[in-house]
Design an enzyme around this catalytic site. Structure first.
Site, mmCIF file in Angstrom:
data_model
loop_
_atom_site.group_PDB
_atom_site.id
_atom_site.type_symbol
_atom_site.label_atom_id
_atom_site.label_comp_id
_atom_site.label_asym_id
_atom_site.label_seq_id
_atom_site.Cartn_x
_atom_site.Cartn_y
_atom_site.Cartn_z
ATOM 1 N N LYS A 22 4.290 -5.393 16.453
ATOM 2 C CA LYS A 22 3.543 -5.307 15.184
ATOM 3 C C LYS A 22 3.950 -6.469 14.280
ATOM 4 O O LYS A 22 3.099 -7.169 13.722
ATOM 5 C CB LYS A 22 3.843 -3.993 14.496
ATOM 6 C CG LYS A 22 3.456 -3.934 13.023
ATOM 7 C CD LYS A 22 3.704 -2.596 12.385
ATOM 8 C CE LYS A 22 5.064 -2.424 11.816
ATOM 9 N NZ LYS A 22 5.279 -2.979 10.482
ATOM 10 N N ARG A 92 1.756 -3.785 2.786
ATOM 11 C CA ARG A 92 2.437 -4.824 2.005
ATOM 12 C C ARG A 92 2.362 -6.192 2.662
ATOM 13 O O ARG A 92 2.354 -7.208 1.995
ATOM 14 C CB ARG A 92 3.904 -4.454 1.816
ATOM 15 C CG ARG A 92 4.198 -3.143 1.179
ATOM 16 C CD ARG A 92 5.644 -3.070 0.915
ATOM 17 N NE ARG A 92 6.021 -4.182 0.074
ATOM 18 C CZ ARG A 92 6.437 -5.358 0.512
ATOM 19 N NH1 ARG A 92 6.521 -5.566 1.803
ATOM 20 N NH2 ARG A 92 6.752 -6.322 -0.317
ATOM 21 N N CYS A 116 7.473 0.292 -1.928
ATOM 22 C CA CYS A 116 7.177 1.312 -0.915
ATOM 23 C C CYS A 116 8.399 2.229 -0.844
ATOM 24 O O CYS A 116 9.362 2.070 -1.584
ATOM 25 C CB CYS A 116 6.891 0.671 0.433
ATOM 26 S SG CYS A 116 8.366 0.040 1.212
ATOM 27 N N PRO A 122 10.301 -6.972 -3.445
ATOM 28 C CA PRO A 122 9.789 -8.051 -4.302
ATOM 29 C C PRO A 122 9.202 -9.201 -3.476
ATOM 30 O O PRO A 122 9.475 -9.312 -2.273
ATOM 31 C CB PRO A 122 11.030 -8.517 -5.053
ATOM 32 C CG PRO A 122 12.170 -8.143 -4.187
ATOM 33 C CD PRO A 122 11.763 -6.889 -3.467
ATOM 34 N N ILE A 123 8.408 -10.039 -4.116
ATOM 35 C CA ILE A 123 7.852 -11.229 -3.433
ATOM 36 C C ILE A 123 8.207 -12.492 -4.204
ATOM 37 O O ILE A 123 7.581 -13.544 -4.027
ATOM 38 C CB ILE A 123 6.307 -11.119 -3.291
ATOM 39 C CG1 ILE A 123 5.652 -10.913 -4.672
ATOM 40 C CG2 ILE A 123 5.914 -10.023 -2.318
ATOM 41 C CD1 ILE A 123 4.144 -11.139 -4.663
ATOM 42 N N ASP A 124 9.259 -12.399 -5.054
ATOM 43 C CA ASP A 124 9.624 -13.555 -5.889
ATOM 44 C C ASP A 124 9.927 -14.800 -5.066
ATOM 45 O O ASP A 124 9.567 -15.921 -5.453
ATOM 46 C CB ASP A 124 10.819 -13.199 -6.790
ATOM 47 C CG ASP A 124 12.000 -12.694 -5.981
ATOM 48 O OD1 ASP A 124 11.789 -11.882 -5.046
ATOM 49 O OD2 ASP A 124 13.131 -13.120 -6.223
ATOM 50 N N LEU A 125 10.544 -14.625 -3.902
ATOM 51 C CA LEU A 125 10.910 -15.802 -3.096
ATOM 52 C C LEU A 125 9.669 -16.431 -2.452
ATOM 53 O O LEU A 125 9.580 -17.648 -2.308
ATOM 54 C CB LEU A 125 11.949 -15.421 -2.040
ATOM 55 C CG LEU A 125 13.251 -14.842 -2.599
ATOM 56 C CD1 LEU A 125 14.209 -14.456 -1.486
ATOM 57 C CD2 LEU A 125 13.922 -15.818 -3.563
ATOM 58 N N ASP A 304 15.426 -2.108 10.989
ATOM 59 C CA ASP A 304 14.333 -1.287 11.522
ATOM 60 C C ASP A 304 14.797 -0.329 12.611
ATOM 61 O O ASP A 304 14.013 0.516 13.059
ATOM 62 C CB ASP A 304 13.207 -2.174 12.072
ATOM 63 C CG ASP A 304 12.500 -2.898 10.957
ATOM 64 O OD1 ASP A 304 11.709 -3.810 11.233
ATOM 65 O OD2 ASP A 304 12.761 -2.563 9.787
ATOM 66 N N VAL A 326 19.998 -4.392 3.934
ATOM 67 C CA VAL A 326 18.746 -5.136 3.745
ATOM 68 C C VAL A 326 17.867 -4.504 2.684
ATOM 69 O O VAL A 326 17.388 -5.170 1.771
ATOM 70 C CB VAL A 326 17.983 -5.257 5.085
ATOM 71 C CG1 VAL A 326 16.667 -5.992 4.891
ATOM 72 C CG2 VAL A 326 18.848 -5.964 6.129
ATOM 73 N N ARG A 396 1.523 3.680 12.017
ATOM 74 C CA ARG A 396 1.470 2.302 11.501
ATOM 75 C C ARG A 396 2.129 1.349 12.468
ATOM 76 O O ARG A 396 1.752 0.178 12.537
ATOM 77 C CB ARG A 396 2.207 2.214 10.168
ATOM 78 C CG ARG A 396 1.582 3.020 9.066
ATOM 79 C CD ARG A 396 2.202 2.675 7.743
ATOM 80 N NE ARG A 396 2.104 1.244 7.490
ATOM 81 C CZ ARG A 396 2.392 0.692 6.312
ATOM 82 N NH1 ARG A 396 2.799 1.433 5.318
ATOM 83 N NH2 ARG A 396 2.280 -0.603 6.144
#
Ligand code: EPZ
Length: 416
Positions: A22, A92, A116, A122-125, A304, A326, A396
């Site tokens: 995936k 996401r 989630c 975050p997506i700041d990077l 994971d 993480v 998913r």
């Protein structure tokens, strides 16, 4: 809402094949936005997240067609450059269309993914990296509004190792002017798979799989054909399932190196595990020792597989300490495992697992993708019946898990 009904006590034995990964297929599907024409992918898993990605690509003007596990994606000039909230909130990873749209069309409007169950995510990077390549980024009404007439190569250092951030930047840099160097880049095998597809499209990339990736921008990219790598997280999940039930299970279509950190921990716990070029076998073991684990970016122990490993440690001899470095909230499975009789004390980012034999089946609730897998695994060994609710989380990321487990001898069925 579908449930998974598991009767505990069956031993799993036999061979099982993993599906396509995936977390390799998703970024690769978004990479198609970099080149108009027909892209062809084999070994694509049939999963909800893949369907969501196909739906999002369709909203951007791409037509997709399935032919068994081959997926053809025909990309034409994007009709729209907006990835809508309704689609992005379902998955996401949709933020991965930002880099390709920006690189190919010079602009993109992508809904911010939101958090989630497992963390703020975050997506700041991602955004700092796009700015480093010369993009103008605004956050407005829950959307990322990005513009860049032409991205220019730059050196960008990730202050945190981020899989998605590395993927987004690699895709954006592929069509930028000049050379981009990504430092402290993620090294996951899925990054290497994406880089290999970009290279098949004509991109110039070196160092993928190491912490420093160099991308030399090119003028145009072309559609290509590719076979997606096997899913190492599914492979680890199936290996743990075999191990916990005391059976002999061979997981086929997996590069042993991709689950090295898990195999190392399982051997330390007392399992006998053999490897050959594309399969890993766990041999029957009645009991195993508690072994601590700390999750980290690849090649260390994958976050994971933390929930699945915790299910196995719930039945170990002794106490193990599981540290999740993480994500900040990836212990949602703990309370559900406790409902099955596990003895676990969750703290912030650390859980103490006092192993003992004798979980007892009960109704439990899946909260996120890997938590649902850990509850199914626990159900395989719990006495009596375990009913896992909200199993859409499982769908998913696992293709036909109940079929794969049943074929190995598990008593598991889906209940509408
Ligand atoms: C990918 O998520 C995977 N998803 C996740 O798998 C996996 O758990 C994760 O990588 C870590 O291996 C896909 O590949 C689709 P990250 P991603 O960016 O890219 C922080 C599953 O179960 N961070 O590597 O979102 C972040 O908060 C899923 O299949 C920032 O601070 O993960 C986290 O603490 C779950 N700023 C850490 O980095 C950013 O801009 C790692 O996140 C980006 C990330």
């Amino acid at each position: 809402m579908d449930k998974m009904v598991v009767q505990g006590g069956a031993q799993l034995n036999g061979l099982v094949k993993t599906s396509g990964a995936k977390n390799a297929a998703l970024p690769i599907l978004f990479a198609t936005l970099l080149a108009e024409g027909e892209h062809v992918f084999r070994n694509v898993p049939r999963l909800r997240d893949i369907d969501s990605t196909v739906e999002l690509l369709a909203s951007l003007g791409c037509q997709s067609k399935w032919d068994l596990d081959t997926l053809r994606v025909r990309v034409k000039k994007a009709g729209s450059l907006e990835a809508h909230y309704d689609l992005v909130r379902k998955m996401r990873a949709s933020i991965l269309c930002l880099g390709p749209l920006l690189a190919k069309y010079g602009e993109a409007v992508v809904s911010m993914p939101g958090g989630c169950a497992i963390g703020t995510r975050p997506i700041d990077l991602h955004l700092d990296g796009m700015r480093a390549l010369g993009a103008e980024i605004q956050l407005d009404e829950g959307y990322v509004k990005a513009k860049a007439p032409k991205l220019r190569g730059a050196t960008f250092v990730f202050e945190t190792c981020t899989v998605g951030g590395t993927e987004n930047l690699m895709m954006a840099a592929a069509l930028a002017e000049g050379t981009t160097i990504l430092e402290n880049a993620a090294k996951e095998p899925e990054i290497v798979d994406l880089a290999n597809y970009l290279i098949a499209m004509g991109a110039r990339i070196k160092g993928h799989g190491t912490g420093v990736i160099t991308i030399e921008g090119v003028q145009t990219l072309r559609p290509a054909e590719y076979s997606i790598m096997s899913d190492r997280i599914e492979a680890g999940t199936l290996l743990i399932a075999g191990a916990m039930t005391g059976g002999e299970v061979t997981v086929q279509r997996i590069k042993p190196a991709h689950i090295d950190a898990l195999v190392h921990k399982m051997r330390e716990a007392g399992f006998r595990i053999d490897e050959d070029s594309d399969s890993v076998t766990v041999h029957p073991t009645k009991s195993w020792k508690a072994v601590d684990v700390t999750t980290n970016p690849y090649p260390l122990f994958p976050t994971d597989l933390q929930a699945q490993y915790m299910a196995m440690m719930s039945l170990a001899e002794g106490t193990s300490v599981i540290t999740e470095t993480v994500f900040e909230n990836r212990f949602m499975h703990v309370q559900e495992l406790i409902r099955l009789g596990a003895d676990i004390t969750p703290k912030t980012r650390v859980a103490i697992v006092r192993g003992h034999r004798g979980l007892k089946g009960a109704p439990v609730m899946a909260t996120d993708l890997r938590a649902s897998a850990s509850l199914v695994l626990a159900g395989l060994v719990a006495e009596g019946e375990t009913i896992v609710g909200r199993i859409y989380h499982l769908d998913r990321g696992y293709e036909n898990l109940e079929k794969k487990l049943s074929a190995l001898g598990a008593k598991v069925r889906r209940q509408e």
